[in-house]
Design a protein around this motif. Structure first.
Motif, PDB file in Angstrom:
ATOM      1  N   ARG A 296       0.853  -1.209   0.000  1.00  0.00           N
ATOM      2  CA  ARG A 296       0.000   0.000   0.000  1.00  0.00           C
ATOM      3  C   ARG A 296       0.880   1.247   0.000  1.00  0.00           C
ATOM      4  O   ARG A 296       0.595   2.229  -0.662  1.00  0.00           O
ATOM      5  CB  ARG A 296      -0.886  -0.055   1.240  1.00  0.00           C
ATOM      6  CG  ARG A 296      -2.016   0.934   1.255  1.00  0.00           C
ATOM      7  CD  ARG A 296      -3.055   0.580   2.283  1.00  0.00           C
ATOM      8  NE  ARG A 296      -2.497   0.376   3.599  1.00  0.00           N
ATOM      9  CZ  ARG A 296      -2.651  -0.730   4.331  1.00  0.00           C
ATOM     10  NH1 ARG A 296      -3.373  -1.725   3.880  1.00  0.00           N
ATOM     11  NH2 ARG A 296      -2.106  -0.841   5.523  1.00  0.00           N
ATOM     12  N   GLU A 297       1.968   1.165   0.789  1.00  0.00           N
ATOM     13  CA  GLU A 297       2.883   2.302   0.923  1.00  0.00           C
ATOM     14  C   GLU A 297       3.491   2.711  -0.414  1.00  0.00           C
ATOM     15  O   GLU A 297       3.693   3.887  -0.673  1.00  0.00           O
ATOM     16  CB  GLU A 297       4.035   1.884   1.838  1.00  0.00           C
ATOM     17  CG  GLU A 297       4.101   2.428   3.251  1.00  0.00           C
ATOM     18  CD  GLU A 297       3.479   3.767   3.456  1.00  0.00           C
ATOM     19  OE1 GLU A 297       4.144   4.758   3.155  1.00  0.00           O
ATOM     20  OE2 GLU A 297       2.319   3.820   3.912  1.00  0.00           O
ATOM     21  N   MET A 298       3.835   1.722  -1.255  1.00  0.00           N
ATOM     22  CA  MET A 298       4.557   2.050  -2.483  1.00  0.00           C
ATOM     23  C   MET A 298       3.648   2.674  -3.562  1.00  0.00           C
ATOM     24  O   MET A 298       4.125   3.125  -4.598  1.00  0.00           O
ATOM     25  CB  MET A 298       5.285   0.816  -3.033  1.00  0.00           C
ATOM     26  CG  MET A 298       4.396  -0.183  -3.723  1.00  0.00           C
ATOM     27  SD  MET A 298       5.288  -1.699  -4.177  1.00  0.00           S
ATOM     28  CE  MET A 298       6.349  -1.112  -5.489  1.00  0.00           C
ATOM     29  N   ILE A 299       2.344   2.707  -3.280  1.00  0.00           N
ATOM     30  CA  ILE A 299       1.424   3.376  -4.213  1.00  0.00           C
ATOM     31  C   ILE A 299       1.501   4.874  -3.973  1.00  0.00           C
ATOM     32  O   ILE A 299       1.443   5.337  -2.824  1.00  0.00           O
ATOM     33  CB  ILE A 299      -0.012   2.846  -4.014  1.00  0.00           C
ATOM     34  CG1 ILE A 299      -0.064   1.364  -4.378  1.00  0.00           C
ATOM     35  CG2 ILE A 299      -1.006   3.645  -4.854  1.00  0.00           C
ATOM     36  CD1 ILE A 299      -1.313   0.656  -3.913  1.00  0.00           C
ATOM     37  N   LEU A 300       1.648   5.633  -5.044  1.00  0.00           N
ATOM     38  CA  LEU A 300       1.927   7.065  -4.920  1.00  0.00           C
ATOM     39  C   LEU A 300       0.666   7.916  -5.073  1.00  0.00           C
ATOM     40  O   LEU A 300      -0.289   7.501  -5.735  1.00  0.00           O
ATOM     41  CB  LEU A 300       2.953   7.467  -5.983  1.00  0.00           C
ATOM     42  CG  LEU A 300       4.285   6.686  -5.922  1.00  0.00           C
ATOM     43  CD1 LEU A 300       5.127   6.994  -7.144  1.00  0.00           C
ATOM     44  CD2 LEU A 300       5.047   7.011  -4.639  1.00  0.00           C
ATOM     45  N   ASP A 301       0.719   9.110  -4.473  1.00  0.00           N
ATOM     46  CA  ASP A 301      -0.410  10.042  -4.494  1.00  0.00           C
ATOM     47  C   ASP A 301      -0.444  10.766  -5.852  1.00  0.00           C
ATOM     48  O   ASP A 301       0.446  11.577  -6.140  1.00  0.00           O
ATOM     49  CB  ASP A 301      -0.234  11.042  -3.346  1.00  0.00           C
ATOM     50  CG  ASP A 301      -1.341  12.076  -3.309  1.00  0.00           C
ATOM     51  OD1 ASP A 301      -2.195  12.083  -4.213  1.00  0.00           O
ATOM     52  OD2 ASP A 301      -1.341  12.890  -2.362  1.00  0.00           O
ATOM     53  N   PRO A 302      -1.454  10.503  -6.688  1.00  0.00           N
ATOM     54  CA  PRO A 302      -1.470  11.115  -8.032  1.00  0.00           C
ATOM     55  C   PRO A 302      -1.820  12.608  -8.012  1.00  0.00           C
ATOM     56  O   PRO A 302      -1.813  13.251  -9.059  1.00  0.00           O
ATOM     57  CB  PRO A 302      -2.557  10.314  -8.762  1.00  0.00           C
ATOM     58  CG  PRO A 302      -3.472   9.846  -7.688  1.00  0.00           C
ATOM     59  CD  PRO A 302      -2.634   9.654  -6.458  1.00  0.00           C
ATOM     60  N   VAL A 316       5.136   9.021 -18.083  1.00  0.00           N
ATOM     61  CA  VAL A 316       3.715   8.695 -17.895  1.00  0.00           C
ATOM     62  C   VAL A 316       2.882   9.827 -18.505  1.00  0.00           C
ATOM     63  O   VAL A 316       3.108  11.002 -18.207  1.00  0.00           O
ATOM     64  CB  VAL A 316       3.377   8.522 -16.391  1.00  0.00           C
ATOM     65  CG1 VAL A 316       1.897   8.205 -16.203  1.00  0.00           C
ATOM     66  CG2 VAL A 316       4.240   7.442 -15.763  1.00  0.00           C
ATOM     67  N   ALA A 317       1.949   9.474 -19.360  1.00  0.00           N
ATOM     68  CA  ALA A 317       1.163  10.476 -20.084  1.00  0.00           C
ATOM     69  C   ALA A 317       0.227  11.235 -19.137  1.00  0.00           C
ATOM     70  O   ALA A 317      -0.226  10.689 -18.124  1.00  0.00           O
ATOM     71  CB  ALA A 317       0.343   9.787 -21.169  1.00  0.00           C
ATOM     72  N   GLU A 318      -0.064  12.480 -19.483  1.00  0.00           N
ATOM     73  CA  GLU A 318      -0.927  13.335 -18.662  1.00  0.00           C
ATOM     74  C   GLU A 318      -2.301  12.690 -18.448  1.00  0.00           C
ATOM     75  O   GLU A 318      -2.848  12.699 -17.341  1.00  0.00           O
ATOM     76  CB  GLU A 318      -1.082  14.702 -19.363  1.00  0.00           C
ATOM     77  CG  GLU A 318      -1.844  15.734 -18.555  1.00  0.00           C
ATOM     78  CD  GLU A 318      -1.205  16.035 -17.192  1.00  0.00           C
ATOM     79  OE1 GLU A 318       0.030  16.011 -17.086  1.00  0.00           O
ATOM     80  OE2 GLU A 318      -1.964  16.246 -16.228  1.00  0.00           O
ATOM     81  N   GLU A 319      -2.837  12.103 -19.527  1.00  0.00           N
ATOM     82  CA  GLU A 319      -4.165  11.483 -19.407  1.00  0.00           C
ATOM     83  C   GLU A 319      -4.155  10.322 -18.420  1.00  0.00           C
ATOM     84  O   GLU A 319      -5.149  10.043 -17.756  1.00  0.00           O
ATOM     85  CB  GLU A 319      -4.655  10.937 -20.762  1.00  0.00           C
ATOM     86  CG  GLU A 319      -4.811  11.984 -21.846  1.00  0.00           C
ATOM     87  CD  GLU A 319      -3.566  12.072 -22.705  1.00  0.00           C
ATOM     88  OE1 GLU A 319      -2.453  12.107 -22.134  1.00  0.00           O
ATOM     89  OE2 GLU A 319      -3.695  12.117 -23.929  1.00  0.00           O
ATOM     90  N   VAL A 320      -3.021   9.639 -18.343  1.00  0.00           N
ATOM     91  CA  VAL A 320      -2.915   8.501 -17.414  1.00  0.00           C
ATOM     92  C   VAL A 320      -2.893   9.023 -15.974  1.00  0.00           C
ATOM     93  O   VAL A 320      -3.511   8.442 -15.073  1.00  0.00           O
ATOM     94  CB  VAL A 320      -1.654   7.661 -17.723  1.00  0.00           C
ATOM     95  CG1 VAL A 320      -1.517   6.518 -16.731  1.00  0.00           C
ATOM     96  CG2 VAL A 320      -1.732   7.117 -19.135  1.00  0.00           C
ATOM     97  N   ILE A 321      -2.201  10.137 -15.764  1.00  0.00           N
ATOM     98  CA  ILE A 321      -2.174  10.733 -14.408  1.00  0.00           C
ATOM     99  C   ILE A 321      -3.595  11.171 -14.035  1.00  0.00           C
ATOM    100  O   ILE A 321      -4.054  10.950 -12.909  1.00  0.00           O
ATOM    101  CB  ILE A 321      -1.190  11.925 -14.362  1.00  0.00           C
ATOM    102  CG1 ILE A 321       0.225  11.417 -14.651  1.00  0.00           C
ATOM    103  CG2 ILE A 321      -1.249  12.624 -13.005  1.00  0.00           C
ATOM    104  CD1 ILE A 321       1.264  12.486 -14.853  1.00  0.00           C
ATOM    105  N   GLU A 322      -4.303  11.772 -14.994  1.00  0.00           N
ATOM    106  CA  GLU A 322      -5.697  12.178 -14.714  1.00  0.00           C
ATOM    107  C   GLU A 322      -6.556  10.956 -14.375  1.00  0.00           C
ATOM    108  O   GLU A 322      -7.389  10.995 -13.470  1.00  0.00           O
ATOM    109  CB  GLU A 322      -6.293  12.910 -15.918  1.00  0.00           C
ATOM    110  CG  GLU A 322      -5.819  14.351 -16.016  1.00  0.00           C
ATOM    111  CD  GLU A 322      -6.153  14.974 -17.361  1.00  0.00           C
ATOM    112  OE1 GLU A 322      -7.072  14.475 -18.044  1.00  0.00           O
ATOM    113  OE2 GLU A 322      -5.468  15.940 -17.735  1.00  0.00           O
TER     114      GLU A 322
END
Ligand code: SF4
Ligand code: SF4
Length: 495
Positions: A296-302, A316-322
């Motif tokens: 869980r920890e290694m998952i990052l805050d988008p 990582v593409a902008e749409e993927v971050i969205e």
């Protein structure tokens, strides 16, 4: 920091009704062909039970996944030398008996039977030999606990319970079960990828989907051993291994995978997670009980600007971050801490997470929900399905992880009872929320996401893959052909 994107999934087990629609949707789309008869890329098993293939969780038998060797991680079937030494004789492979002998029925004997005094029947025939057979196993043979003294009693999670706990579990008036749908977990530290001597299995860069290159596969079946979840399968039709592809062609067209789209209970959620790939090895080296939290920890805050910048740097593409910001999986796993990985102690870092089932745990002693609010902790201590069993499934044996999830699920329930029935006071709701460490707002959001969401909120497919592949100079069609989905052949049978 190496930020990567992973299309990940959550299955909410309280909502699964065990209808197998998901399995059939997948079967019709991908494995309804010669050589794939016994394959269920999506299967639904009854727990407690031995599953499919039988006893798949028993790594003493199958030697799947990873183990810690001093300061290093090693595949249980052995390193590269170990796998090469086993390519002609691998006793850890499941046999057809461990799956089941695939069968069909002679329907023509039923539909074309001449008029007569006897009721015509369709006899079962083997799909391997074509001869009549007695059916003795199937992909969910112990469905709804039928034959539980044979199957449930041998579940590795049950075997580790004390004699007293087992006795209680199988007392007829306390009998309990739930359904566990399983697909490939598209793991971050995939045992199948690492064990393939031909380098045929790979993790797709743009979304982390794990695929088998059908041109490169030599059918050594080391991936079948290396995967502790037994989610790669050998096709006697093609002589190659194959597995769940998370319906990537459907996703590239903006559609949900077939099993998600067809799920009757709406238990399935899909969305992007951003994670730090530099931490894969250190997380996989944690002690069993720490693995669920470390994952869980290694998952990052988008939403974090620093993570967004690092994600851009990693391509990582902008749409993927969205898409990651709208991801229901991010909410369930990271923000709410409600979904846990299946058998994290296999150390493959699975990216399919489960909300553990609350209902089988709660139904005890005719207690109503009102009593729950008074007796918050002892309810879990006296759970009908032992927490120890659930912790062995979802938290590497860490009961605190599972209890923390249940406290939140119970708090949601108490709050809803307060709203809808009104026989629980605001003070009791406040007490439950503070014990579970959730706010009223979070409770409301969990309730909404569990009960009231549309398919667009439950399944957020990133809009990236196909056009990004083109931009990156890849030909998506050629990629599909390489996967063997465009030109299927019917070579000689090998079993
Ligand atoms: S579940 Fe098994 S087949 Fe799927 S990625 Fe993980 S190790 Fe590979
Ligand atoms: S379709 Fe959904 S509800 Fe039905 S068995 Fe599959 S996961 Fe469970």
């Amino acid at each position: 920091m190496d930020v990567r994107a992973q299309v990940s999934t959550v299955f909410h087990l309280d909502k699964c009704i065990g209808c197998h629609t998901c399995s059939i949707a997948c079967k019709n789309l991908w494995t309804d062909r010669r050589g794939a008869e016994y394959m269920w890329w999506n299967n639904v098993e009854t727990k407690p039970g031995t599953g499919y293939p039988t006893l798949w969780e028993d790594q003493k038998k199958y030697r799947g996944g990873w183990e810690k060797k001093g300061e290093q991680l090693q595949l249980k079937i052995g390193g590269r030398g170990g796998t090469l030494g086993k390519i002609f004789h691998n006793p850890a492979l499941p046999t057809m008996d461990d799956y089941y002998e695939p069968f069909t029925y002679r329907y023509d004997e039923l539909t074309n039977a001449p008029a007569g005094d006897d009721q015509p029947t369709a006899r079962p025939v083997s799909m391997v030999s074509g001869k009549p057979m007695k059916i003795e196993a199937g992909p969910n043979w112990d469905d709804d606990l039928s034959g539980s003294n044979i199957y449930a009693a041998n579940d590795p999670g049950v075997v580790q319970l004390s004699e007293e706990e087992q006795k209680q579990l199988f007392a007829i008036e306390r009998m309990v079960f739930f359904h566990l749908p399983r697909i490939c977990n598209h793991c971050l530290n995939a045992g199948c990828v690492a064990s393939c001597p031909s380098g045929a299995i790979y993790k797709r860069g743009e979304d982390g989907v794990v695929l088998v290159n059908q041109d490169k596969c030599r059918g050594w079946r080391m991936c079948v051993s290396g995967c502790p979840y037994k989610k790669t399968y050998y096709s006697w039709g093609t002589g190659k291994s194959e597995k769940c592809i998370l319906c990537f062609p459907r996703q590239e067209a903006g559609e949900a995978p077939a099993c998600f789209h067809s799920c009757v209970g709406r238990i399935r959620y899909l969305g992007v997670l951003l994670y730090d790939a530099d931490r894969i090895e250190s997380v996989a080296m944690k002690d069993d009980a720490e693995l669920a939290a470390a994952q869980r920890e290694m998952i990052l805050d988008p939403f974090d600007p620093e993570i967004i910048e690092a994600a851009h740097k990693s391509g990582v593409a902008e749409e993927v971050i969205e898409a990651a910001q709208k991801s229901p999986v991010y909410k369930f796993v990271k923000q709410w801490g409600l979904a846990l990985p299946l058998h994290p102690e296999f150390r493959t870092l699975p990216m399919l997470f489960y909300v553990p089932p609350l209902l089988p745990v709660l139904s005890i002693h005719n207690q109503g929900t009102t009593k729950l609010a008074d007796d918050f902790f002892s309810t879990l201590e006296k759970a009908r399905l032992p927490i120890k069993y659930l912790a062995s499934l979802f938290a590497g044996g860490n009961e605190d992880e599972v209890k923390a999830v249940y406290r939140k699920l119970i708090a949601v329930r108490i709050q809803r009872r307060n709203v809808t029935v009104g026989d629980i006071s605001d003070e009791e709701v406040a007490k439950a929320c503070s014990t579970a460490q959730v706010s009223n707002e979070v409770n409301e959001a969990i309730y909404r996401m569990t009960s009231l969401t549309s398919i667009k909120e439950r399944i957020v497919v990133p809009p990236m893959l196909r056009d990004r592949a083109v931009e990156a100079g890849m030909d998506p069609e050629q990629h599909r052909q390489e996967m063997g989905f465009g030109s299927r052949q019917e070579p000689k049978r090998r079993w």
